[in-house]
Design a protein around this motif. Sequence first.
Motif, PDB file in Angstrom:
ATOM      1  N   PHE A  73      18.204  59.999  38.115  1.00  0.00           N
ATOM      2  CA  PHE A  73      18.649  58.842  38.893  1.00  0.00           C
ATOM      3  C   PHE A  73      20.121  58.542  38.625  1.00  0.00           C
ATOM      4  CE2 PHE A  73      17.895  55.179  41.435  1.00  0.00           C
ATOM      5  CZ  PHE A  73      18.673  54.161  40.909  1.00  0.00           C
ATOM      6  N   GLU A  74      20.521  58.704  37.358  1.00  0.00           N
ATOM      7  CA  GLU A  74      21.899  58.353  36.988  1.00  0.00           C
ATOM      8  C   GLU A  74      22.274  59.074  35.701  1.00  0.00           C
ATOM      9  OE1 GLU A  74      22.342  54.169  36.470  1.00  0.00           O
ATOM     10  OE2 GLU A  74      24.466  54.270  35.946  1.00  0.00           O
ATOM     11  N   ILE A  75      23.548  59.472  35.587  1.00  0.00           N
ATOM     12  CA  ILE A  75      24.072  60.066  34.353  1.00  0.00           C
ATOM     13  C   ILE A  75      25.222  59.217  33.853  1.00  0.00           C
ATOM     14  CG2 ILE A  75      25.074  62.084  33.240  1.00  0.00           C
ATOM     15  CD1 ILE A  75      23.774  63.824  35.340  1.00  0.00           C
ATOM     16  N   ASN A  76      25.155  58.810  32.609  1.00  0.00           N
ATOM     17  CA  ASN A  76      26.233  58.023  32.021  1.00  0.00           C
ATOM     18  C   ASN A  76      27.175  58.977  31.286  1.00  0.00           C
ATOM     19  OD1 ASN A  76      27.872  56.063  31.019  1.00  0.00           O
ATOM     20  ND2 ASN A  76      26.263  54.888  30.019  1.00  0.00           N
ATOM     21  N   THR A  77      27.243  58.885  29.997  1.00  0.00           N
ATOM     22  CA  THR A  77      28.159  59.713  29.226  1.00  0.00           C
ATOM     23  C   THR A  77      27.673  61.156  29.120  1.00  0.00           C
ATOM     24  OG1 THR A  77      28.835  57.794  27.932  1.00  0.00           O
ATOM     25  CG2 THR A  77      29.305  59.956  27.009  1.00  0.00           C
ATOM     26  N   MET A  78      28.607  62.091  29.221  1.00  0.00           N
ATOM     27  CA  MET A  78      28.328  63.501  28.982  1.00  0.00           C
ATOM     28  C   MET A  78      29.279  63.978  27.891  1.00  0.00           C
ATOM     29  SD  MET A  78      27.800  64.824  32.905  1.00  0.00           S
ATOM     30  CE  MET A  78      26.607  66.125  32.504  1.00  0.00           C
ATOM     31  N   ALA A  79      28.824  64.950  27.113  1.00  0.00           N
ATOM     32  CA  ALA A  79      29.640  65.353  25.965  1.00  0.00           C
ATOM     33  C   ALA A  79      29.355  66.801  25.577  1.00  0.00           C
ATOM     34  CB  ALA A  79      29.366  64.439  24.773  1.00  0.00           C
ATOM     35  N   TRP A  80      30.281  67.325  24.788  1.00  0.00           N
ATOM     36  CA  TRP A  80      30.114  68.628  24.148  1.00  0.00           C
ATOM     37  C   TRP A  80      30.175  68.437  22.639  1.00  0.00           C
ATOM     38  CZ3 TRP A  80      28.800  73.020  26.634  1.00  0.00           C
ATOM     39  CH2 TRP A  80      28.992  73.074  28.023  1.00  0.00           C
ATOM     40  N   TYR A  81      29.247  69.061  21.968  1.00  0.00           N
ATOM     41  CA  TYR A  81      29.220  69.114  20.509  1.00  0.00           C
ATOM     42  C   TYR A  81      29.262  70.585  20.095  1.00  0.00           C
ATOM     43  CZ  TYR A  81      27.798  64.191  20.164  1.00  0.00           C
ATOM     44  OH  TYR A  81      27.754  62.830  20.219  1.00  0.00           O
ATOM     45  N   ARG A  82      29.578  70.819  18.833  1.00  0.00           N
ATOM     46  CA  ARG A  82      29.523  72.182  18.317  1.00  0.00           C
ATOM     47  C   ARG A  82      29.025  72.185  16.889  1.00  0.00           C
ATOM     48  NH1 ARG A  82      35.988  73.745  18.021  1.00  0.00           N
ATOM     49  NH2 ARG A  82      36.519  72.464  16.183  1.00  0.00           N
ATOM     50  N   GLN A  83      28.405  73.303  16.538  1.00  0.00           N
ATOM     51  CA  GLN A  83      27.867  73.443  15.193  1.00  0.00           C
ATOM     52  C   GLN A  83      28.129  74.856  14.693  1.00  0.00           C
ATOM     53  OE1 GLN A  83      23.675  72.490  14.795  1.00  0.00           O
ATOM     54  NE2 GLN A  83      23.914  72.106  12.612  1.00  0.00           N
ATOM     55  N   ALA A  84      28.910  74.939  13.634  1.00  0.00           N
ATOM     56  CA  ALA A  84      29.177  76.212  12.989  1.00  0.00           C
ATOM     57  C   ALA A  84      28.121  76.449  11.911  1.00  0.00           C
ATOM     58  CB  ALA A  84      30.571  76.207  12.377  1.00  0.00           C
ATOM     59  N   PRO A  85      27.904  77.692  11.506  1.00  0.00           N
ATOM     60  CA  PRO A  85      26.882  77.978  10.491  1.00  0.00           C
ATOM     61  C   PRO A  85      27.107  77.183   9.213  1.00  0.00           C
ATOM     62  CG  PRO A  85      27.609  79.998  11.514  1.00  0.00           C
ATOM     63  CD  PRO A  85      28.507  78.917  12.026  1.00  0.00           C
ATOM     64  N   GLY A  86      26.062  76.501   8.764  1.00  0.00           N
ATOM     65  CA  GLY A  86      26.136  75.746   7.525  1.00  0.00           C
ATOM     66  C   GLY A  86      26.856  74.417   7.629  1.00  0.00           C
ATOM     67  N   LYS A  87      27.204  74.011   8.840  1.00  0.00           N
ATOM     68  CA  LYS A  87      27.950  72.756   9.013  1.00  0.00           C
ATOM     69  C   LYS A  87      27.189  71.808   9.927  1.00  0.00           C
ATOM     70  CE  LYS A  87      32.546  74.632   8.150  1.00  0.00           C
ATOM     71  NZ  LYS A  87      33.974  74.669   8.613  1.00  0.00           N
TER      72      LYS A  87
END
Length: 120
Positions: A29-43
């Motif tokens: 119906f609706e999209i508010n915030t969109m984002a990108w995250y990242r995860q490196a090994p062990g972090k």
Amino acid sequence: QVQLVESGGGSVQAGGSLRLSCETSGSIFEINTMAWYRQAPGKHRDLVARITSTGSTIYGDSVKGRFTISRDNAKNTVYLQMNSLKPEDTAVYYCNANIRAVVTGWDVYWGQGTQVTVSS
């Protein structure tokens, strides 16, 4: 059922560029915030960039000036243009969105992740 699907990851040499895409699907119906995250090994999984429905953006300190987040509201898609890539950008990149589904209302959704590998 709402789904987020990332694409555009891959391997690139330092200094190169990649463009990630995240397409949403389902009864939205609706999209508010969109984002990108990242995860490196062990972090931990860290915020890379975030964009609101009106286009306001924030970036993690390590990517400012190199990465650009954008969205196409008509396509319910968010993008991440990554330039001047560094080996330390190597990680799995996840799309994230705050979505109001038709049936279930507001919730936070994640994509399955896409690998970005930057070689020196």
